[in-house]
Design an enzyme around this catalytic site. Sequence first.
Site, PDB file in Angstrom:
ATOM      1  CB  ALA A  87      -0.901  -0.006   1.225  1.00  0.00           C
ATOM      2  CG  ASN A  88       0.087   4.688  -1.837  1.00  0.00           C
ATOM      3  OD1 ASN A  88      -0.666   5.542  -1.388  1.00  0.00           O
ATOM      4  ND2 ASN A  88      -0.175   4.031  -2.964  1.00  0.00           N
ATOM      5  NE  ARG A  89       4.577   6.751   4.979  1.00  0.00           N
ATOM      6  CZ  ARG A  89       4.577   5.966   6.029  1.00  0.00           C
ATOM      7  NH1 ARG A  89       3.499   5.851   6.775  1.00  0.00           N
ATOM      8  NH2 ARG A  89       5.660   5.275   6.339  1.00  0.00           N
TER       9      ARG A  89
END
Length: 404
Positions: free
Chosen positions: A212-214
């Site tokens: 995932a990412n932020r």
Amino acid sequence: MTLAGKRILLILSGGIAAYKGLDLIRRLRERGASVRPVMTAGAQQFVTPLAVGALAASHVYTDLFSREDEQDVGHIRLARDCDLVLIAPATADLMAKMATGLADDLASAVLLATDRPVLAAPAMNPRMWSNPATRRNHLTLSGDGIRFVGPMRGEMAESGEAGEGRMAEPMEIVAAVEALLAGPSARPLAGRHAIVTSGPTHEPIDPVRYIANRSSGKQGHAIAAALAGLGARVTLVSGPVTIADPPGVAVVRVERAVEMRDAVLAALPADIAVMVAAVADWRVADMAGGKIKKRPGETPPPLALTENPDILKTVGHHPERPRLVIGFAAETDDVVANGRAKLERKGADYIVANDVSPETGIMGGDRTEVTVIGRNGEEHWPAMGKDEMARRLAGLVAGVFDGT
Ligand code: C5P
């Protein structure tokens, strides 16, 4: 007389910013609106009903259990006999009551009973505004369709503390009222379809793990809301986020980049595409069917990656390419040069480039600072809230479609 004939129920709650409510009443009436004031007990500690009533040229309603007031209009009629309910200032306390549906005084009872649009101008100490409880209430109320104007950054009247929490100026509130109540001329994107992507993507490794990412989705969701606010029909294709759906927008929820691409293509044709999502560049080549086991003594399994489809590039070169295609570029180095290269490569009309180096706090934060890169030049926009940036971008979009 931009507000000629409009009836505004103005709720003043108890904060020092109530003094600006007096000027607000004048500004609203100057534009032709009639103002019926409701004051909480707290508000009356800061300004008197006498002053409010004199400026509004109206009876001031203060008491849920007043026989006189109830016989006059009654709180249910008060809640509905208007075109807009405006709360200025909206305190943390009143927001909390609204978010939980309390109705133990006239202001909160009216807010629970109304079927009219509600616009709130919060005003409180910056700590109170950033407190998780107020954050939750703000989110809940936005999800319930309550509109907000402000708060702004600046110095607090009482403590001199600086930060976000100061009530919007009366003229800004008036502008928000006008936008909410305006007719078709304020809906320059009526009849246009916009597709917006937002949030991160989750790329599964096995049934329980993912990459995932932020990205929070705040910017993409705000842009979807702003375009809808200008009258566009909006399809928001969102990766997994924890924020509320923007009001008045059709939301398609997806997890993976390939699903996001499919949902975007399925939503075509469109006039406008704004690709804000932080799409993962890669996915795991072969997702394991079962949970990958940790076996003592074995080396960790390698993760082979394969490239994800580039949704912006696909849309930018599609036979049904929307007339206006806007991409985002999250960069940590050479922000403008990389953004311009992206514009060409992806077939976009604009790239909104921002510096997401960790020290900027942009990724996941509430504020942003961008450079908008077009085919014929670029424009730097100073730091501002993501909502405000969304409204400015929606204004840019409306400008492109102006008169055509
Ligand atoms: O190449 P980069 O990821 O920096 O490009 C960012 C822009 O491209 C954003 O608008 C993003 O939404 C879009 N994008 C996309 N599909 C991808 C990667 C990026 O739509 N697979």
